[in-house]
Scaffold this motif. Structure first.
Motif, PDB file in Angstrom:
ATOM      1  N   PRO A   7       0.822  -1.215   0.000  1.00 13.67           N
ATOM      2  CA  PRO A   7       0.000   0.000   0.000  1.00 13.67           C
ATOM      3  C   PRO A   7       0.858   1.267   0.000  1.00 13.67           C
ATOM      4  O   PRO A   7       2.034   1.233   0.358  1.00 13.67           O
ATOM      5  N   TYR A   8       0.229   2.363  -0.382  1.00 10.83           N
ATOM      6  CA  TYR A   8       0.843   3.682  -0.248  1.00 10.83           C
ATOM      7  C   TYR A   8       0.076   4.440   0.824  1.00 10.83           C
ATOM      8  O   TYR A   8      -1.136   4.283   0.973  1.00 10.83           O
ATOM      9  N   GLU A   9       0.785   5.308   1.515  1.00  9.98           N
ATOM     10  CA  GLU A   9       0.132   6.068   2.574  1.00  9.98           C
ATOM     11  C   GLU A   9      -0.776   7.141   1.980  1.00  9.98           C
ATOM     12  O   GLU A   9      -0.420   7.807   1.007  1.00  9.98           O
ATOM     13  N   TYR A  49      -6.267   0.084   3.858  1.00 13.39           N
ATOM     14  CA  TYR A  49      -5.584  -0.598   4.964  1.00 13.39           C
ATOM     15  C   TYR A  49      -5.630   0.249   6.235  1.00 13.39           C
ATOM     16  O   TYR A  49      -5.233   1.417   6.227  1.00 13.39           O
ATOM     17  N   LEU A  50      -6.121  -0.351   7.287  1.00 14.80           N
ATOM     18  CA  LEU A  50      -6.120   0.305   8.595  1.00 14.80           C
ATOM     19  C   LEU A  50      -4.988  -0.298   9.419  1.00 14.80           C
ATOM     20  O   LEU A  50      -4.923  -1.517   9.613  1.00 14.80           O
ATOM     21  N   TYR A  51      -4.140   0.561   9.901  1.00 17.27           N
ATOM     22  CA  TYR A  51      -2.947   0.127  10.638  1.00 17.27           C
ATOM     23  C   TYR A  51      -3.300  -0.855  11.763  1.00 17.27           C
ATOM     24  O   TYR A  51      -4.176  -0.568  12.599  1.00 17.27           O
ATOM     25  N   GLY A  52      -2.627  -1.984  11.749  1.00 22.66           N
ATOM     26  CA  GLY A  52      -2.790  -2.964  12.818  1.00 22.66           C
ATOM     27  C   GLY A  52      -4.051  -3.801  12.726  1.00 22.66           C
ATOM     28  O   GLY A  52      -4.282  -4.668  13.567  1.00 22.66           O
ATOM     29  N   VAL A  53      -4.888  -3.556  11.752  1.00 17.15           N
ATOM     30  CA  VAL A  53      -6.154  -4.282  11.663  1.00 17.15           C
ATOM     31  C   VAL A  53      -6.270  -5.075  10.354  1.00 17.15           C
ATOM     32  O   VAL A  53      -6.540  -6.272  10.357  1.00 17.15           O
ATOM     33  N   GLY A  54      -6.054  -4.415   9.222  1.00 14.51           N
ATOM     34  CA  GLY A  54      -6.125  -5.154   7.964  1.00 14.51           C
ATOM     35  C   GLY A  54      -6.676  -4.336   6.820  1.00 14.51           C
ATOM     36  O   GLY A  54      -6.825  -3.111   6.925  1.00 14.51           O
ATOM     37  N   GLU A  55      -6.966  -5.056   5.739  1.00 10.86           N
ATOM     38  CA  GLU A  55      -7.402  -4.409   4.501  1.00 10.86           C
ATOM     39  C   GLU A  55      -8.851  -4.750   4.184  1.00 10.86           C
ATOM     40  O   GLU A  55      -9.362  -5.796   4.584  1.00 10.86           O
ATOM     41  N   ARG A  92      -4.009   8.751   8.933  1.00 10.99           N
ATOM     42  CA  ARG A  92      -3.426   8.128   7.732  1.00 10.99           C
ATOM     43  C   ARG A  92      -3.889   6.683   7.618  1.00 10.99           C
ATOM     44  O   ARG A  92      -4.028   5.978   8.628  1.00 10.99           O
ATOM     45  N   ILE A  93      -4.057   6.265   6.386  1.00 14.26           N
ATOM     46  CA  ILE A  93      -4.335   4.858   6.109  1.00 14.26           C
ATOM     47  C   ILE A  93      -3.453   4.427   4.931  1.00 14.26           C
ATOM     48  O   ILE A  93      -2.743   5.252   4.363  1.00 14.26           O
ATOM     49  N   GLY A  94      -3.508   3.148   4.595  1.00 14.86           N
ATOM     50  CA  GLY A  94      -2.800   2.652   3.418  1.00 14.86           C
ATOM     51  C   GLY A  94      -3.801   2.431   2.285  1.00 14.86           C
ATOM     52  O   GLY A  94      -4.956   2.064   2.544  1.00 14.86           O
ATOM     53  N   ARG A  96      -4.001   0.728  -1.769  1.00  9.85           N
ATOM     54  CA  ARG A  96      -3.408   0.179  -3.004  1.00  9.85           C
ATOM     55  C   ARG A  96      -4.522  -0.106  -3.992  1.00  9.85           C
ATOM     56  O   ARG A  96      -5.622  -0.489  -3.624  1.00  9.85           O
TER      57      ARG A  96
END
Lengths: 277, 370
Positions: A7-9, A49-55, A92-94, A96
């Motif tokens: 992913p990109y931020e 993508y949520l940090y620490g949780v998933g896509e 921020r999230i990721g 792609r």
């Protein structure tokens, strides 16, 4: 070659609460080059993508030519979307993507168009409606049919009002359960079909929503003499990778994430409606 | 083709391993562990399953000793070479979040050294060809798979034995290794016939002590491969079964097989072509970062088809049907051939002995070759 898994931020530049369970995240890639080069078609989706949780796969609802906006309308249904719902502007999230094949918009030009959505399936087609409204002259009669479970699920009322004012545009809304002052149809969305205006030989049907609803629409349209190849639907299956590798979204010989999510009915006619696929 | 075969005495196998190791390859080869022949790191020929036979039937796998001096007088064990390219579990990337909330993504793409696998069978070469097609599609190549795949050197061995569960002759994928390897060996009582397909393979053979094979040796090797084909009693038609399967989506056999099937996913784990995997997130307990990983998944699990509150395939009958119609049917749409290479592992390693050839015949009609 870039890694399609990475992913990109992106930064949340606006968060809009659309209804008690629906919200929109307006995003901007923090790398300006990535943001500038990002291209998509209505109907395509991103993996958020949520940090620490998933896509989670979410369709893009903004206009492909509007470089300031990259909007994702999300319903709070699971672990990741509940977490995304708690984010604020500046978080921020990721991201792609974009992945998949979108709506046949070039093909739809000079045609009448019927857009049918049911339940909360409106997000993938909102982008297509916006797209056509901004380029209204390229399309024939446009019918927008939206069914919701309860009238309180109906969002973007202003947009529907706006669309209704456009020339040669019909907007039909139905709620399975309405409340007082609900100005539109109460009952299943199929109850509105006889009000549709289109030339069956020059029409493109685009739909998104529960498969049960889409089956009913397909049946109705075929009975009206609309050709199988003029009916397009956005399918939904579990997706982890977005690039046809992980196998969760297989639909017969198709991968929904890569070959769809928008399919021509003709491509999936053999399996559509068969339980277990 | 006889001119391209080289005869080498048995001791040259160790020489081959030494040459590979000297060139920086990590050698992997078959060996007995926990009552089965599996692949593992190989430094010395003594680790190979010399004088070992296996006996396989639906739901059964047993090893025994024989008096043979041969290293490869057995049919494939549970493990294909799949894990060496498509890892059972691997981290894809890592994300770190700093005090300001900024995210930093780090690609965890592996940078493996060269790996040589010794003893690869024809069915597994066919499976590798299929997995290459899946993971290395033109547009979206899988960088994790590719990193390992590019480093592989494959020493194939032609099968001289077929298990009761083997049916590669009918799928057209064995028992002779015909493509996709660097070197192929045919084992004889006192040595090997070696053939190099790639430049690297040929170059390596030339480092060994070889001599031209005799006509008898060539005939003997050929005869043993044919014997392995003739021994096979199970079969699948090599033609496209897609139509036959999809015409029978409501066949009562799906419910019947579901009464026996445990939906355990053993078949998909041992299948050398199954590619399904799940992605998930593992945040560090100390909050220092979060790793995104994938691991093999199976279409027999409840979670495989789950989507916000709906399980598309809630019954075992639907899951078995998904697996079989995909493997033997819709696979043709995706990769131009069946997803089955006839290795028979799903039959041997099914705890209740469900036989894919039997189920396909029952569902597609008795006369499946017609």
């Amino acid at each position: 070659m870039p890694n399609p898994y990475l992913p990109y931020e992106a930064k949340i530049i606006e968060r809009i609460q659309e209804s008690p369970t629906l919200f929109t995240l307006r995003l901007r890639f923090t790398d300006p080059v990535i943001h500038k080069d990002f291209r998509f078609e209505p109907g395509q989706f991103n993996m958020l993508y949520l940090y620490g949780v998933g896509e989670v796969p979410i369709s893009i609802v903004s206009d492909p030519q509007d470089e300031h906006m990259l909007d994702h309308t999300i319903r709070t249904v699971g672990r990741v979307t509940r977490g995304l719902a708690a984010l604020k502007e500046g978080d921020r999230i990721g991201v792609r993507g974009p992945f998949g094949r979108g709506w046949p918009l070039a093909h739809a030009e000079q045609h009448d168009v019927v857009v049918v959505t049911g339940g909360l399936g409106c997000a993938p087609v909102v982008s297509v409606i916006h797209y056509m409204m901004r380029r209204r002259e390229r399309f024939g009669l446009i019918n927008i049919v939206q069914g919701v479970k309860h009238s309180s699920d109906f969002i973007w009322k202003e947009r529907y009002d706006q669309w209704r004012k456009a020339p040669d545009t019909e907007v039909l809304v139905a709620a399975d359960a309405g409340e007082s002052l609900w100005p539109w149809h109460v009952g299943p969305v199929t109850g509105l079909f006889d009000d549709l205006k289109f030339d069956k030989d020059r029409v493109i049907i685009m739909m998104c929503g529960p498969e049960g609803m889409m089956r009913v629409v397909v049946k109705y349209m075929l009975a009206q003499g609309v050709d199988e190849s003029a009916i397009w639907l956005s399918m939904e299956r579990d997706m982890h990778c977005g690039i046809g590798h992980c196998g969760h979204c297989q639909y017969g010989g198709k991968f929904v994430c890569r070959d769809g999510p928008v399919f021509c009915y003709k491509e999936i006619v053999d399996l559509f409606g068969v339980k277990g696929f | 083709m006889s001119h391209s075969f080289y005869y080498m005495a048995r001791d040259q196998l160790q020489a081959l391993i030494n040459e590979l190791r000297a060139r920086g390859y990590q050698c992997i080869g078959p060996q007995v562990r926990d009552g089965a022949i599996v692949y593992d790191s190989l430094a010395d020929c003594t680790q190979l399953p010399r004088g070992i036979s296996e006996h396989q039937s639906p739901g059964r796998y047993v090893l025994s000793e024989n008096n043979s001096q041969r290293y490869f007088s057995w049919a494939n064990g549970p493990q294909a070479i799949k894990p060496y390219v498509f890892a059972p579990r691997e981290s894809l990337w890592r994300c770190e979040k700093d005090n300001t909330g900024q995210l930093r993504f780090t690609d965890l793409k592996p940078a493996p050294g060269p790996v040589a696998i010794i003893g690869v069978r024809a069915c597994d070469l066919a499976a590798l060809y299929i997995q290459d097609k899946h993971f290395l599609q033109e547009e979206k190549k899988d960088p994790y798979y590719l990193a390992r795949r590019q480093k592989l050197f494959l020493v194939a061995v032609n099968c001289t034995h077929a298990a009761d569960t083997c049916f590669c002759a009918s799928t057209g994928d064995g028992p002779r290794a015909s493509y996709g390897y660097d070197i192929v060996l045919s084992e004889l009582d006192d040595g090997f016939l070696a053939h190099g397909l790639s430049d690297k393979g040929l170059e390596l053979i030339k480092q060994l002590s070889t001599s031209p094979p005799t006509e008898t040796q060539l005939q003997q090797a050929d005869e043993e491969i044919q014997h392995a084909a003739r021994r096979q009693t199970r079969r699948l038609p090599s033609r496209n079964l897609k139509q036959a399967l999809f015409n029978n989506l409501e066949h009562p056999r799906w419910e019947e097989v579901a009464k026996r099937c445990l939906a355990c996913g053993n078949c998909t784990s041992v299948c050398p072509t199954c590619f399904c995997h799940a992605e998930d997130e593992e945040p560090a307990l100390d909050g220092s970062g979060s790793e995104y990983f994938r691991q093999w998944d199976s279409c027999f699990t409840q979670g495989h088809s789950y989507i916000h509150g709906i399980t598309i395939r809630s019954t075992t009958a639907q899951r078995y049907r998904q697996w079989l119609t995909h493997k033997l049917g819709s696979w043709h749409d995706q990769y131009g051939r069946s997803g089955c290479v006839g290795c028979g592992r799903c039959i041997t390693w099914c705890p209740v002995g469900i036989d894919i050839t039997e189920e396909a015949a029952a569902i597609c009609g008795e006369n499946i070759d017609a």
